[in-house]
Design an enzyme around this catalytic site. Structure first.
Site, PDB file in Angstrom:
ATOM      1  N   ASP A 107       0.881  -1.162   0.000  1.00 14.00           N
ATOM      2  CA  ASP A 107       0.000   0.000   0.000  1.00 14.00           C
ATOM      3  C   ASP A 107       0.921   1.215   0.000  1.00 14.00           C
ATOM      4  OD1 ASP A 107      -1.625   2.126   0.668  1.00 14.00           O
ATOM      5  OD2 ASP A 107      -2.815   0.995   2.124  1.00 14.00           O
ATOM      6  N   ILE A 108       0.758   2.128  -0.943  1.00 16.76           N
ATOM      7  CA  ILE A 108       1.730   3.234  -0.996  1.00 16.76           C
ATOM      8  C   ILE A 108       1.632   4.151   0.221  1.00 16.76           C
ATOM      9  CG2 ILE A 108       2.026   3.214  -3.516  1.00 16.76           C
ATOM     10  CD1 ILE A 108       0.386   5.898  -3.484  1.00 16.76           C
ATOM     11  N   ASN A 148      -5.715   8.627   0.481  1.00 19.81           N
ATOM     12  CA  ASN A 148      -5.027   7.668  -0.388  1.00 19.81           C
ATOM     13  C   ASN A 148      -4.208   8.399  -1.455  1.00 19.81           C
ATOM     14  OD1 ASN A 148      -4.912   4.719  -1.435  1.00 19.81           O
ATOM     15  ND2 ASN A 148      -5.405   5.941  -3.248  1.00 19.81           N
ATOM     16  N   THR A 182      -5.076  14.733 -14.241  1.00 20.11           N
ATOM     17  CA  THR A 182      -6.298  14.611 -15.034  1.00 20.11           C
ATOM     18  C   THR A 182      -6.652  15.943 -15.693  1.00 20.11           C
ATOM     19  OG1 THR A 182      -8.694  14.307 -14.897  1.00 20.11           O
ATOM     20  CG2 THR A 182      -7.621  14.950 -12.886  1.00 20.11           C
ATOM     21  N   SER A 205     -14.758  17.472  -8.538  1.00 18.00           N
ATOM     22  CA  SER A 205     -15.196  16.551  -7.479  1.00 18.00           C
ATOM     23  C   SER A 205     -14.083  16.488  -6.434  1.00 18.00           C
ATOM     24  CB  SER A 205     -15.414  15.140  -8.047  1.00 18.00           C
ATOM     25  OG  SER A 205     -14.157  14.576  -8.398  1.00 18.00           O
ATOM     26  N   TYR A 235     -12.499  13.952  -5.720  1.00 19.25           N
ATOM     27  CA  TYR A 235     -11.419  13.195  -6.373  1.00 19.25           C
ATOM     28  C   TYR A 235     -10.537  14.126  -7.215  1.00 19.25           C
ATOM     29  CZ  TYR A 235      -9.448  11.343 -10.637  1.00 19.25           C
ATOM     30  OH  TYR A 235      -8.621  11.137 -11.706  1.00 19.25           O
ATOM     31  N   HIS A 236     -11.165  14.944  -8.081  1.00 19.80           N
ATOM     32  CA  HIS A 236     -10.368  15.823  -8.948  1.00 19.80           C
ATOM     33  C   HIS A 236      -9.519  16.788  -8.113  1.00 19.80           C
ATOM     34  CE1 HIS A 236     -13.351  14.459 -12.021  1.00 19.80           C
ATOM     35  NE2 HIS A 236     -12.329  14.593 -12.838  1.00 19.80           N
ATOM     36  N   LYS A 238      -6.069  15.581  -7.322  1.00 21.99           N
ATOM     37  CA  LYS A 238      -5.074  15.711  -8.392  1.00 21.99           C
ATOM     38  C   LYS A 238      -4.490  17.124  -8.405  1.00 21.99           C
ATOM     39  CE  LYS A 238      -5.672  11.576 -10.344  1.00 21.99           C
ATOM     40  NZ  LYS A 238      -4.640  10.608 -10.675  1.00 21.99           N
ATOM     41  N   GLN A 294      -4.469  13.671 -18.067  1.00 22.33           N
ATOM     42  CA  GLN A 294      -5.012  12.673 -18.990  1.00 22.33           C
ATOM     43  C   GLN A 294      -6.514  12.878 -19.168  1.00 22.33           C
ATOM     44  OE1 GLN A 294      -3.524   8.367 -19.154  1.00 22.33           O
ATOM     45  NE2 GLN A 294      -5.320   8.234 -17.874  1.00 22.33           N
ATOM     46  N   VAL A 344     -17.433   6.168 -22.334  1.00 17.63           N
ATOM     47  CA  VAL A 344     -17.469   5.389 -23.590  1.00 17.63           C
ATOM     48  C   VAL A 344     -17.593   3.893 -23.275  1.00 17.63           C
ATOM     49  CG1 VAL A 344     -16.266   4.846 -25.743  1.00 17.63           C
ATOM     50  CG2 VAL A 344     -16.068   7.137 -24.770  1.00 17.63           C
ATOM     51  N   THR A 353     -26.958   6.225 -21.439  1.00 17.32           N
ATOM     52  CA  THR A 353     -27.329   7.200 -20.407  1.00 17.32           C
ATOM     53  C   THR A 353     -26.568   8.515 -20.576  1.00 17.32           C
ATOM     54  OG1 THR A 353     -25.636   6.164 -19.031  1.00 17.32           O
ATOM     55  CG2 THR A 353     -27.914   5.458 -18.668  1.00 17.32           C
ATOM     56  N   ARG A 369     -24.402  14.929 -11.112  1.00 16.65           N
ATOM     57  CA  ARG A 369     -23.182  15.708 -10.827  1.00 16.65           C
ATOM     58  C   ARG A 369     -23.464  17.202 -10.884  1.00 16.65           C
ATOM     59  NH1 ARG A 369     -18.418  12.457 -13.990  1.00 16.65           N
ATOM     60  NH2 ARG A 369     -19.198  10.379 -13.521  1.00 16.65           N
TER      61      ARG A 369
HETATM   62  N1  USQ Z   1     -21.412  10.800 -18.354  1.00 20.02           N
HETATM   63  C1  USQ Z   1     -22.625  10.606 -18.962  1.00 20.02           C
HETATM   64  N2  USQ Z   1     -23.179   9.369 -18.896  1.00 20.02           N
HETATM   65  C2  USQ Z   1     -22.595   8.320 -18.271  1.00 20.02           C
HETATM   66  C3  USQ Z   1     -21.345   8.515 -17.666  1.00 20.02           C
HETATM   67  C4  USQ Z   1     -20.776   9.770 -17.717  1.00 20.02           C
HETATM   68  O1  USQ Z   1     -23.209  11.524 -19.546  1.00 20.02           O
HETATM   69  O2  USQ Z   1     -23.177   7.236 -18.257  1.00 20.02           O
HETATM   70  C5  USQ Z   1     -20.749  12.115 -18.449  1.00 20.02           C
HETATM   71  C6  USQ Z   1     -20.417  12.760 -17.111  1.00 20.02           C
HETATM   72  O3  USQ Z   1     -21.492  13.519 -16.612  1.00 20.02           O
HETATM   73  C7  USQ Z   1     -19.204  13.603 -17.473  1.00 20.02           C
HETATM   74  C8  USQ Z   1     -18.544  12.844 -18.620  1.00 20.02           C
HETATM   75  O4  USQ Z   1     -19.506  11.911 -19.082  1.00 20.02           O
HETATM   76  O5  USQ Z   1     -19.618  14.849 -17.956  1.00 20.02           O
HETATM   77  C9  USQ Z   1     -17.304  12.081 -18.221  1.00 20.02           C
HETATM   78  O6  USQ Z   1     -17.631  11.251 -17.115  1.00 20.02           O
HETATM   79  P1  USQ Z   1     -16.802   9.912 -16.803  1.00 20.02           P
HETATM   80  O7  USQ Z   1     -17.499   9.209 -15.688  1.00 20.02           O
HETATM   81  O8  USQ Z   1     -16.551   9.151 -18.049  1.00 20.02           O
HETATM   82  O9  USQ Z   1     -15.388  10.478 -16.377  1.00 20.02           O
HETATM   83  P2  USQ Z   1     -14.940  11.405 -15.156  1.00 20.02           P
HETATM   84  O10 USQ Z   1     -15.827  11.285 -13.984  1.00 20.02           O
HETATM   85  O11 USQ Z   1     -14.720  12.765 -15.715  1.00 20.02           O
HETATM   86  O12 USQ Z   1     -13.591  10.739 -14.738  1.00 20.02           O
HETATM   87  C10 USQ Z   1     -12.782   9.977 -15.656  1.00 20.02           C
HETATM   88  C11 USQ Z   1     -11.867   9.093 -14.849  1.00 20.02           C
HETATM   89  C12 USQ Z   1     -10.958   9.985 -14.041  1.00 20.02           C
HETATM   90  C13 USQ Z   1     -10.228  10.958 -14.946  1.00 20.02           C
HETATM   91  C14 USQ Z   1     -11.213  11.731 -15.796  1.00 20.02           C
HETATM   92  C15 USQ Z   1     -10.549  12.562 -16.869  1.00 20.02           C
HETATM   93  O13 USQ Z   1     -12.615   8.246 -14.003  1.00 20.02           O
HETATM   94  O14 USQ Z   1     -10.034   9.197 -13.333  1.00 20.02           O
HETATM   95  O15 USQ Z   1      -9.530  11.857 -14.131  1.00 20.02           O
HETATM   96  O16 USQ Z   1     -12.053  10.808 -16.485  1.00 20.02           O
HETATM   97  S1  USQ Z   1     -11.442  14.041 -17.137  1.00 20.02           S
HETATM   98  O17 USQ Z   1     -12.835  13.723 -17.390  1.00 20.02           O
HETATM   99  O18 USQ Z   1     -10.846  14.713 -18.255  1.00 20.02           O
HETATM  100  O19 USQ Z   1     -11.367  14.782 -15.905  1.00 20.02           O
END
Ligand code: USQ
Length: 492
Positions: A146-147, A190, A216, A260, A262-263, A266, A289, A320, A334, A408
């Site tokens: 565990d880091i 964590n 991120t 969030s 979480y974000h 980062k 990323q 996706v 969704t 969200r």
């Molecule tokens: N979303 C939908 N429908 C879904 C799932 C998600 O419309 O069924 C929307 C969310 O509302 C959001 C977007 O898709 O606007 C992206 O959501 P996500 O759950 O695919 O990704 P996110 O929560 O943003 O987090 C993911 C990774 C995270 C990384 C981030 C990159 O879990 O670790 O930091 O992508 S970024 O989104 O560029 O911040």
């Protein structure tokens, strides 16, 4: 004419094998001082000026499809059991790296906590390691750590003396961090304290090793001004005007607007890593990323025991990956809220290529570089339409799309102008895979009967129940966007 390789002119200043003997290139007054180095791999060179030898001239750096690469380079992956970590371990092993890694199986446990499972079955670590050896001839040096246990982490780093460390050992889920205080605090501890332990360990035992740290794009969020999302810092010609005065903003970290708890971790990491490079001359790339999608690399596809995980539940499934799984079991895709939320995206395979190129061009002493890692950007409605079109036209699924309440707090419509020039311009990155192509690969893999039935089994975990407001209730459908994409396609 021979094409120039992107890291050919890097010198021993960038090379983790160059031993600076604890000396800093900054003298006490903060100005540059010339330091002579020794090479850990070629002691016969004695002391020399590190700027005299380039990668292209050094016998330890050999030519690969990803630029010059340090022969048998020792790379340690923190979070080696995860979606990205396992994929990278096999990818680098195949490239000839000596791969080591740590994990404490947090990701497996968090997904289990939701009652979900990876829809692509994965093996236990012992079986993974065995299969890597048997199928690909790769030996991976794994240690369960565990880091947060800084002394164990430091001990392992000291034993291996990695020449690059890739840090993926964080909780990556925004929804998980928004469940309640206990989860927010777990994610923040964590991620932030874990990373602090990595930084202190590196400072204490491997200060010349490069740290590739996963950040991120979500650190930037969607800024209210609508300004471009620069790569971490304002460019040289950015200017702030205020009350008839002006300042050059060049070189300042841009403000962050995380989405969030979480974000936020980062963002805190960004400051910790940035300042550690300043205080201790550590070397790091912080990788902003975009959202990853996909299932494929040559190595994970080589044997079912080598597959990497794929989550589709509300906590750990990303958009996706969720959409393709939904399409396969006839669950309307969704879209949360309006569907105008735009994000950067990159396939699993291209993310591996990017990280490999970053390892191949290590940062110089004290350098903290920020890289925006994505290959394109889309809004979530476009993504749903793309998945629906491919699923309907090419795989004969009857794909429907729905808009559901958005649990969200995020902008439904916003400008999104990411700058992501460094990877192609400075690291030779070329996108190898389109969104459409990876979606096709996912349809092929996920529609296999044993995987389809694993998706079916967890159908009840697709609709989110975790609201940013703290409310716990399943989101409701707002509307169906079309009766059937297949009918629309047929009419065209
Ligand atoms: N979303 C939908 N429908 C879904 C799932 C998600 O419309 O069924 C929307 C969310 O509302 C959001 C977007 O898709 O606007 C992206 O959501 P996500 O759950 O695919 O990704 P996110 O929560 O943003 O987090 C993911 C990774 C995270 C990384 C981030 C990159 O879990 O670790 O930091 O992508 S970024 O989104 O560029 O911040």
């Amino acid at each position: 004419m021979k094409e120039k390789i992107f890291n050919a002119k890097c010198t021993c200043r960038n090379c983790p094998a160059a031993d600076f003997g604890g000396k800093s290139e900054k003298d006490q007054g903060g100005s540059e001082a010339r330091v002579m180095v020794e090479c850990r791999r070629r002691p016969e060179l004695g002391f020399f000026d590190p700027t005299n030898v380039t990668f292209e001239k050094c016998s330890e750096w050999i030519s690969t499809p990803y630029g010059y690469f340090l022969k048998d380079m020792r790379v340690m992956i923190l979070g080696i059991d995860g979606y990205l970590g396992w994929t990278l371990a096999l990818w680098l092993g195949k490239l000839g790296c000596k791969v080591s890694g740590v994990d404490n199986y947090n990701r497996r446990n968090w997904v289990k906590e939701r009652g979900a499972h990876t829809v692509v079955p994965i093996s236990r670590m012992t079986e993974r390691l065995h299969a890597a050896k048997e199928v690909l001839g790769i030996h991976i040096n794994f240690r369960e750590i565990d880091i947060l246990n800084k002394s164990s982490l430091k001990e392992f780093i000291d034993e291996i003396k990695p020449e690059a460390i890739v840090h993926y050992a964080e909780c990556p889920s925004a929804p998980y961090s928004m469940i309640d205080f206990e989860h927010a605090s777990l994610v923040q501890t964590n991620n932030v304290i874990g990373t602090l332990g990595v930084l202190f360990s590196m400072h204490e035992v491997v200060p010349e090793t490069s740290l590739i740290k996963l950040g991120t794009m979500g650190e930037y969020g969607t800024p209210l001004s609508g300004r471009p999302l620069f790569e971490g810092f304002f460019p040289e010609d950015a200017v702030l005007h205020w009350k008839n005065r002006k300042w050059s903003m060049g070189g300042e970290l841009t403000p962050r607007y995380p989405a969030s708890f979480y974000h936020i971790t980062k963002v805190q990491d960004t400051i910790n890593v940035h300042q550690s490079c300043r205080y201790w001359q550590l070397r790091s790339y912080d990788v902003m990323q975009g959202v990853i999608y996909g299932v494929h690399t040559e190595q994970v596809a080589a044997d079912p025991r080598l597959r990497t995980r794929l989550d589709i539940d509300e906590w750990f499934g990303t958009v996706v990956n969720r959409y393709v799984a939904q399409a396969i079991i006839g669950f309307p895709l969704t879209i949360f809220g309006g569907g105008g939320q735009t994000r950067g995206f990159i396939s699993l395979e291209d993310a591996m290529q990017c990280i490999t190129r970053l390892i191949a061009k290590p940062p110089a002493p004290g350098e903290y570089g920020v890289i925006n890692q994505m290959s394109g950007y889309y809004n979530v409605k476009q993504l749903a339409e793309t998945v629906a079109k491919i699923g309907s036209e090419e795989f004969d699924f009857d794909v429907k799309i729905q808009r559901v309440e958005n649990p969200r707090i995020e902008a439904n419509r916003h400008t999104f102008e990411p700058i992501f020039d460094k990877l192609p311009d400075e690291f030779g990155f070329i996108q190898s895979n389109t969104l459409e192509n990876e979606i096709r690969r996912m349809f092929k893999l996920l529609s296999q009967p044993h995987i389809k039935s694993r998706i079916e089994e967890k159908r009840h975990l697709i609709m989110p129940r975790t609201w940013w407001s703290g409310v716990k209730k399943e989101v409701k459908r707002i509307e169906m966007l079309n009766n059937s994409i297949r009918e629309t396609v047929a009419k065209q």
